[in-house]
Structure formats: structure tokens, C-alpha cells
Scaffold this active site. Structure first.
Site, PDB file in Angstrom:
ATOM      1  CG  ASN A 140     -16.427   2.522  92.723  1.00 12.44           C
ATOM      2  OD1 ASN A 140     -15.953   2.069  91.611  1.00 12.44           O
ATOM      3  ND2 ASN A 140     -17.712   2.914  92.783  1.00 12.44           N
ATOM      4  NE  ARG A 173     -11.554   3.624  80.804  1.00 13.70           N
ATOM      5  CZ  ARG A 173     -10.456   3.347  81.530  1.00 13.70           C
ATOM      6  NH1 ARG A 173      -9.640   2.463  81.488  1.00 13.70           N
ATOM      7  NH2 ARG A 173     -10.032   4.212  82.241  1.00 13.70           N
ATOM      8  NE  ARG A 216      -4.740   5.722  86.736  1.00 12.99           N
ATOM      9  CZ  ARG A 216      -5.049   6.690  87.354  1.00 12.99           C
ATOM     10  NH1 ARG A 216      -6.266   7.097  87.714  1.00 12.99           N
ATOM     11  NH2 ARG A 216      -4.212   7.514  87.234  1.00 12.99           N
ATOM     12  CG  HIS A 235     -10.484  11.307  77.829  1.00  9.88           C
ATOM     13  ND1 HIS A 235     -11.585  11.866  78.330  1.00  9.88           N
ATOM     14  CD2 HIS A 235     -10.568   9.980  78.443  1.00  9.88           C
ATOM     15  CE1 HIS A 235     -12.550  11.021  79.181  1.00  9.88           C
ATOM     16  NE2 HIS A 235     -11.987   9.866  79.298  1.00  9.88           N
ATOM     17  CE1 TYR A 242     -18.234   4.080  82.498  1.00  4.41           C
ATOM     18  CE2 TYR A 242     -19.523   2.115  82.870  1.00  4.41           C
ATOM     19  CZ  TYR A 242     -18.649   2.882  83.058  1.00  4.41           C
ATOM     20  OH  TYR A 242     -17.588   2.225  83.714  1.00  4.41           O
ATOM     21  NE  ARG A 251     -20.250   8.539  88.270  1.00  5.73           N
ATOM     22  CZ  ARG A 251     -19.400   8.525  87.227  1.00  5.73           C
ATOM     23  NH1 ARG A 251     -19.944   8.708  85.821  1.00  5.73           N
ATOM     24  NH2 ARG A 251     -18.203   8.345  87.100  1.00  5.73           N
ATOM     25  CG  HIS A 292     -19.624   8.099  81.441  1.00  4.54           C
ATOM     26  ND1 HIS A 292     -19.034   8.182  79.891  1.00  4.54           N
ATOM     27  CD2 HIS A 292     -18.421   7.843  82.165  1.00  4.54           C
ATOM     28  CE1 HIS A 292     -17.706   8.040  80.050  1.00  4.54           C
ATOM     29  NE2 HIS A 292     -17.224   7.809  81.308  1.00  4.54           N
TER      30      HIS A 292
END
Length: 742
Positions: free
Chosen positions: A79, A401, A431, A461, A494, A590, A618
Site C-alpha cells: 500500500n 478490472r 490504474r 467505473h 473483497y 474503510r 469494499h
């Protein structure tokens, strides 16, 4: 055929949309205004660092198995690397160009960098202490992250032989002198600089050895005991084989992180070609952070500082191991006693009751699935069935993704090859997934899928599948709306929600969403869903305003939300306004949270908590009391792909989906949301100063079973599983709040 469309039309629409979404520019405030902002908001970057400290704290959590604690340490390091490559790089770029734009709390880029530097050093030091403690504990359990001097002669002899046969052929020493310029070191690259001497009259020679990215970072010695040695230790110990006849005067281990953001230029006419070039440029981006080991040779350090041209403030001398992100390799050691107990996701019972026919089950009643407690396979099966069902005529799918081995991509390819009309909206700007998405887009296009890249300026998205099926009554539309990506590996870690519906209104709205992305046909209105950046934020404000009006009228008023991040100033101010009106607000956030909870005169009626545990929270949910105390059958409940961030609400295509079906409504509100709000064992409570304190249950309360772990609850109960009958029987034990009589 791949659709890239002229950039001029995209820019014209984007300018019109940005004028609508961004609003007037804010005036520049003086020092007093900046001080007031600091008391009202939390800086985004510092809030993220606070989140990563919570992740790091799980590596110190004595309740967790040791290899899971090591994994949390690895995650915190990974991270931090990404934060450095994106966020710090961006701030440094602003500071270098003299951009003085202030953050939400009034800090300019240089002030933020100074604060980040202080916290970065503290986190790095804490990571090394955590590693030291874990090394000792793991050694007691027979897993040794060893220094070579700790090993016996037989083990050292094996390592030397391994270096000769397996490592030496991979590495290439590179002299550094006027005829050999300083070699390029890729992003996340690690290497060793050696200072050498041959003969008294010869000048010192500097050689660099880059550690190959394809080599294992940790070498496991053979034998029952798990002994690991870092590859850089081997290179340092056996360097004499590289430099026969030389005396090694000193060495220095280093690691470099580079600017890895990709900015899309408006003039880019071909997105695929642009991103292929940009990905190559990213590997050679400007150096942002230089890490050195504490015993780095002074001459080597001076040369590294000069060559990488990194601001001295971003040179970190580590107290221990560099590149802690690679520790996850050791977590693969086959020691189930040192890991979480295995968990197998359940397959939705509703679909099993229909003999695996997804369409039949969805047609009977809407279904909501919670991953990873319920298997992601149901999403794959939904698309695979659509691909093979002769009655299905078309499939439309967004892809942000999808992973390396994606069954979702395979299903879309099968559908196209079966002669169905298949459209895939592939987001190239995801990304660190840009290269993978280009590859998928190419494979999809070869199979006959119509591939669309969407808007130049905005990321798509939203997570939506739309399947049109020919049935006896006519054409019927089936939809999947998700809060997470179509990524089978992430779906094991997730927590996300998958909502399946054959509601005609939602189907019509989903079709308008795809028309907006593929053809720039802006929907004048939708029946149910809200779409950003053209109306989602306004819908949220409308719902919050209704709660404010209810509070002023003396009615119960409440807002619950579960998000990954909240940084949007307008959203925060609207929630502050609601708090001042008496609206009770519970936020489960979160990660980044720029809102301050419990500040007198600002946010007394707001509580913020962060859940960090075995799974990565998530899912994104909003709930509004609608004149009743939450949780209530009268509440308005929404799933969304968007966080409360400017990028989501103003610069991305997102969806906000209302949950109208009673069963699904109650499952999301009275199981998912309620369990998260009432969790005590994995939760951190935000304090008025923006810092977080772990919610701890005292020993007496634990003995009486009053602590509550939402992850354990969902793993051990039927959860959603597509069966509403499980809701009452499996309600959150002893903690279910009473609904108001209305």
C-alpha cells in the site's frame, strides 16, 4: 470493431458536463480560513496514512495466526509503495511546478509533503519493528527468515552452490565510470552498489548489480524446517564470485520508486496506442523515493543521491529489510496452523433450487449475493449461461478490472463466437491494470466483440452486465449490478454485493447507461438508477435534504452509509448540515475519511468507523430513514459503485441503484449494514481529531459473548445466499435493533 471515436466530440461533451458538475471555483482563503478548514476536515493523504497504520496494526494483532500477520505487514508495505508512486509523486509534481492549490484542510503541496515525510518515517520504523517481532515468533514455529551467519556450514554450502548455479547466471555487474554511464533502474527496482579496489595504484571502481525481477526475492533452503534467505543477502555474501581479484571496500543496498501515474492528454487520438506508450514511460518515470539500507557505504550513498536526483526529504535510510511487500511469498509456506481456517464460499441456494438456471431464479425474484461469503461463480455462471443459451440475443458488459485468468472474458468470447451481439466497455484507465486491459480488449475484438473504450476524460467505473433474452412473452432484460470488479481473485478477498434483477425499469435504465458510454447519448431521465457525473450527486443531496426536512419536522431521521472513502467536500458539508439538523448518521468508511465525526457544533450526530480484518471491506451502500428509525422496512436503500469522492461523483461514470425488492432490501439493510455498524472486534472508531481508536471489548464482555465480529458472522451463518427465509432465522444475534412502530 474497436471504437475509439474522435477526441473533439469527447472533449466538447466533457467540457459541457464538467461545467455542470464542478460548479463555481472556490475563493482563496487566508490563514484564518485555512486554520478553520483544518479543524473541520481531515487531509486526504494523512487520512490514507492513518488507514495504512490500521492495516499495519493487524500485523501486531495477537489474535491472528502468524503468517496472516506477516501478510498484513506485506500489504501495508505494498500500500505504501503505491501511495508513494501516485500520491507523493503528484504532490511533488505540484510543488515543483509551483502549484499552490490547497487541500481540503488548507495545506499546500509542500506542507502536505512535510507532514507525509514525518508519518512515512514513523510507519517505516514501525514496519521494521513489526518484522522483527514476527521473525522471532515465526522462528519459534520453525519458519526462519535468516541471516546467513545464523546458518550451519551445510546450509551455507548449499546457499553458495545455489548462488553459483541459479543466481549468478541471472545477474550482470555494470561498471560505473565515464565510459559506462549510470544504468537505468526500473520502478520498484532493487540493486546493490559495490565499491571495489584492485591493486594499490588503481582507482576505486564502482559496480552496480541489479536484482533481477524474475528471481525469487526469498530463497527457501531444502529441508523440513522452512528457512528463507533474502536474495540480496546472497549477492552481498558471495559477491567475490562476481568480482574475482577485487577487494570489496563497501557496498550499499538500494531501492527506487518512480512516478507511476498516467495522465491522459486531450490530444490523444488513439487511446490504445497512447496507453501502450504511457505504460513504457511509467517504468521510466521520475524517481520519487530512494530507500537505502542503514549500512550503505557513504560513497555509494552519495552517488545514488546524485544520480537519482531525489529531493533529500524523500531519501529514507531503513532500519532493516527493504521491500517488505515481497514478504507475501513466505506466507505461501504450507502451514495451515499458522493461517486463517479455510473458508469455502457458499453457492446461492435460490439458484440451486432452480437446478442451476440463473435466469429462472432471477425471473422468480431479485437476488443479492455477498462476496466472498457467497461464491463469485454465480456471476461467472450468469454470463456463461448467457453465452450458451440460444434464447439470449445480446450481452453488454463493463470491465474495469478482470484479472489475469478471467472466466468473465472467456464467457464474452464464447458468446461472440456463438453469434450473439456482445458489447464490452473496457476501461483502459484502470490504474496498474492498463496493460492487462489492452490485452483483453485485443482478444475480445478478435472474437468479434464490439469493444468500446468510453470517455477520454472520465473512467467508466460502473459494474454492470445486461443480458437480453427472447422469451415467450417477448424480450426480457436481466441485469447484474455490482459494487466490485469482475475479478475472480479479488472476489475471494473483497466484500462486495452482486445484485441480480429482471426488473424492466432497471433494465431500461441499464440500457440507457450503456448508450451513454458507447454513443454519448446522455439520458434525459432515468426511471430508477442515478448515473454520475450527470445526476448521482444531486440524487444523494436530494435524499439527505429529505432527512434534514424530516428532522426539522420532528420525525425520525437517519443516514447509514458504507463506503471505501469519503473526501468530497460538498458531500461532507451536506452531512454536516444534516448532523446540525439532528439527523443521526452512521458511516462505515474503510479507508480515507476527510470528514471529522463528533466535532462540537459541526458533527455531533455523526459516527465514523473503519473495519479492518480478514476481508477487505469494499461494498458500497447508502440507506436513508425516510421518516422512520433505521433499520426500517420504509427506508430507502441503494447499492452503488461510487465512493463519496470527487473523482467518483464528478469525473467517473458510476451508478446508484435503488433496492425495491422487499427481501433484498431487508437483506442489505438488516444483515449487511447492521452487522457492519454493530461490529466491535474489527472496528476502529474515529475521534473528533480525525485519529482512530480500536473498539475493544473488555474481558468480561467477551466472556459473555457480547463482542461481535461481522466477518465471523457472515462466514458461519447462511448470510444472504439468495434465500430470504434465512433473514429472520439468521438475524444478527442479540444485536438487532428494534424497528420503530411506524
Amino acid at each position: 470493431m474497436c471504437n475509439t471515436r474522435p477526441a473533439r466530440g469527447r472533449r466538447r461533451l466533457a467540457r459541457r458536463m464538467n461545467a455542470f458538475t464542478q460548479g463555481p471555483a472556490e475563493p482563496v482563503d487566508g490563514g484564518s480560513a485555512a486554520a478553520a478548514a483544518a479543524e473541520r476536515y481531515v487531509n486526504r493523504e494523512l487520512s490514507w496514512l492513518s488507514f495504512n497504520r490500521r492495516v499495519l496494526a493487524e500485523s501486531e494483532n495477537e489474535r491472528y495466526p502468524l503468517l496472516e500477520r506477516l501478510r498484513f505487514l506485506s500489504i501495508s508495505a505494498s500500500n505504501l509503495d503505491e501511495f508513494t508512486m501516485i500520491r507523493i509523486a503528484g504532490l511533488e509534481g505540484q510543488a515543483t511546478r509551483g502549484i499552490e492549490t490547497t487541500a481540503i484542510d488548507g495545506l499546500d503541496p509542500r506542507q502536505q509533503l512535510a507532514a507525509i515525510r514525518e508519518l512515512l518515517l514513523a510507519v517505516e520504523s514501525r514496519q521494521q519493528r513489526a518484522l522483527g517481532a514476527l521473525r522471532d515468533l515465526l522462528a519459534e514455529e520453525g519458519i526462519l527468515i535468516a541471516e546467513i551467519d545464523q546458518l550451519d556450514d551445510t546450509q551455507q554450502a548449499w546457499l553458495e552452490e545455489y548462488f553459483t548455479t541459479d543466481i549468478l547466471p541471472l545477474i550482470t555487474p555494470q561498471a560505473i565510470d565515464p565510459s559506462h554511464p549510470f544504468p537505468f533502474v526500473a520502478n520498484l527496482g532493487m540493486g546493490v552498489l559495490f565499491r571495489l579496489k584492485r591493486g594499490r595504484r588503481q582507482p576505486d571502481l564502482v559496480e552496480m548489480v541489479l536484482i533481477p525481477s524474475g528471481a525469487p526475492r526469498f530463497v527457501r533452503l531444502p529441508g523440513k524446517q522452512a528457512v528463507y534467505v533474502a536474495i540480496e543477502k546472497l549477492i552481498g555474501r558471495y559477491a567475490a564470485q562476481l568480482f574475482p581479484g577485487f577487494k570489496i571496500l563497501g557496498d550499499g543496498l538500494f531501492r527506487v520508486l518512480r512516478d507511476s501515474d498516467i495522465e491522459v492528454e486531450e490530444e490523444a487520438e488513439d487511446l490504445v496506442r497512447y496507453f501502450r506508450t504511457a505504460i513504457q514511460r511509467r517504468r521510466r518515470g521520475r524517481a520519487v523515493l530512494l530507500e537505502l539500507d542503514r549500512d550503505c557505504d557513504p560513497a555509494a550513498e552519495a552517488l545514488l543521491r546524485e544520480q537519482f536526483d531525489v529531493d533529500s526529504a524523500m531519501v529514507v535510510k531503513s532500519e532493516g529489510m527493504l521491500g517488505l511487500r515481497h514478504l507475501d511469498a513466505i506466507c505461501g509456506e504450507p502451514r495451515p496452523d499458522l493461517k486463517f481456517a479455510p473458508f469455502s464460499p457458499r453457492y446461492p441456494e435460490r439458484i440451486l433450487a432452480h437446478d442451476g438456471d440463473c435466469f429462472s431464479a432471477i425471473r422468480e425474484k431479485d437476488i443479492v449475493i455477498q462476496h466472498p461469503y457467497e461464491s463469485f461463480e454465480v456471476v461467472v455462471d450468469f454470463l456463461h449461461q448467457a453465452a450458451t443459451d440460444p434464447a439470449v440475443v445480446s450481452i453488454k458488459q463493463t470491465l474495469y478490472r478482470a484479472g489475469d485468468q478471467s472466466p468473465v472474458i472467456a464467457a464474452l468470447i464464447d458468446a461472440a463466437q456463438a453469434g450473439k451481439a456482445v458489447t464490452a466497455v473496457v476501461e483502459l484507465k484502470a490504474r496498474f491494470d492498463e496493460e492487462r486491459n489492452i490485452r483483453w480488449a485485443t482478444e475480445l475484438e478478435r472474437a468479434g466483440v464490439q469493444v468500446i473504450y468510453g470517455f477520454m476524460e472520465w473512467k467508466t467505473h460502473a459494474k454492470v452486465s445486461l443480458v437480453v433474452r427472447r422469451e415467450e412473452e417477448g424480450y426480457r432484460t436481466y441485469c447484474h449490478f455490482g459494487t466490485g470488479n469482475y475479478h475472480p481473485i479479488n472476489a475471494r478477498i473483497y466484500t462486495d454485493l452482486s445484485y441480480f434483477t429482471a426488473d424492466p425499469a432497471l433494465g431500461r435504465d441499464a440500457a440507457k447507461l450503456f448508450n451513454f458510454v458507447t454513443g454519448y447519448v446522455e439520458p434525459r431521465e432515468t426511471e430508477r438508477i442515478a448515473i454520475s457525473p450527470i445526476g448521482l450527486k444531486a440524487k444523494l443531496f436530494e435524499l439527505i435534504d429529505r432527512e434534514i426536512a424530516n428532522a426539522h419536522a420532528g420525525k425520525p431521521a437517519g443516514v447509514w452509509a458504507k463506503l471505501n472513502s469519503i473526501t468530497h467536500r460538498e458531500v461532507i458539508d451536506k452531512l454536516y448540515e444534516a448532523s446540525a439538523a439532528g439527523v443521526e448518521i452512521q458511516l462505515v468508511v474503510r479507508g480515507i475519511c476527510s470528514l471529522r465525526a463528533g466535532v462540537p457544533g459541526v458533527s455531533e450526530n455523526i459516527q465514523v468507523k473503519s473495519i479492518i480484518g480478514r476481508f477487505l471491506e469494499h461494498s458500497r451502500v447508502w440507506a436513508f430513514g425516510n421518516g422512520h428509525r433505521l433499520p426500517s422496512k420504509h427506508a430507502d436503500v441503494f447499492l452503488t459503485s461510487a465512493d463519496a469522492m470527487s473523482r467518483n461523483l464528478d469525473r467517473r461514470v458510476e451508478v446508484l441503484v435503488p433496492i425495491v425488492n422487499k427481501t433484498v432490501h431487508d437483506q442489505v439493510l438488516e444483515q449487511v449494514m447492521l452487522a457492519n455498524i454493530l461490529d466491535t472486534e474489527q472496528s476502529w472508531q474515529q475521534q473528533p481529531d480525525g485519529q482512530y481508536e480500536r473498539m475493544r471489548v473488555g474481558p468480561e464482555a467477551e466472556a459473555e459473548g457480547e463482542g461481535f465480529n461481522c466477518h465471523d458472522y457472515f462466514m458461519s451463518n447462511p448470510s444472504l445466499s439468495g434465500r430470504g427465509a434465512a433473514l429472520k432465522a439468521g438475524a444478527v444475534p442479540k444485536l438487532r435493533l428494534e424497528d420503530d412502530p411506524g
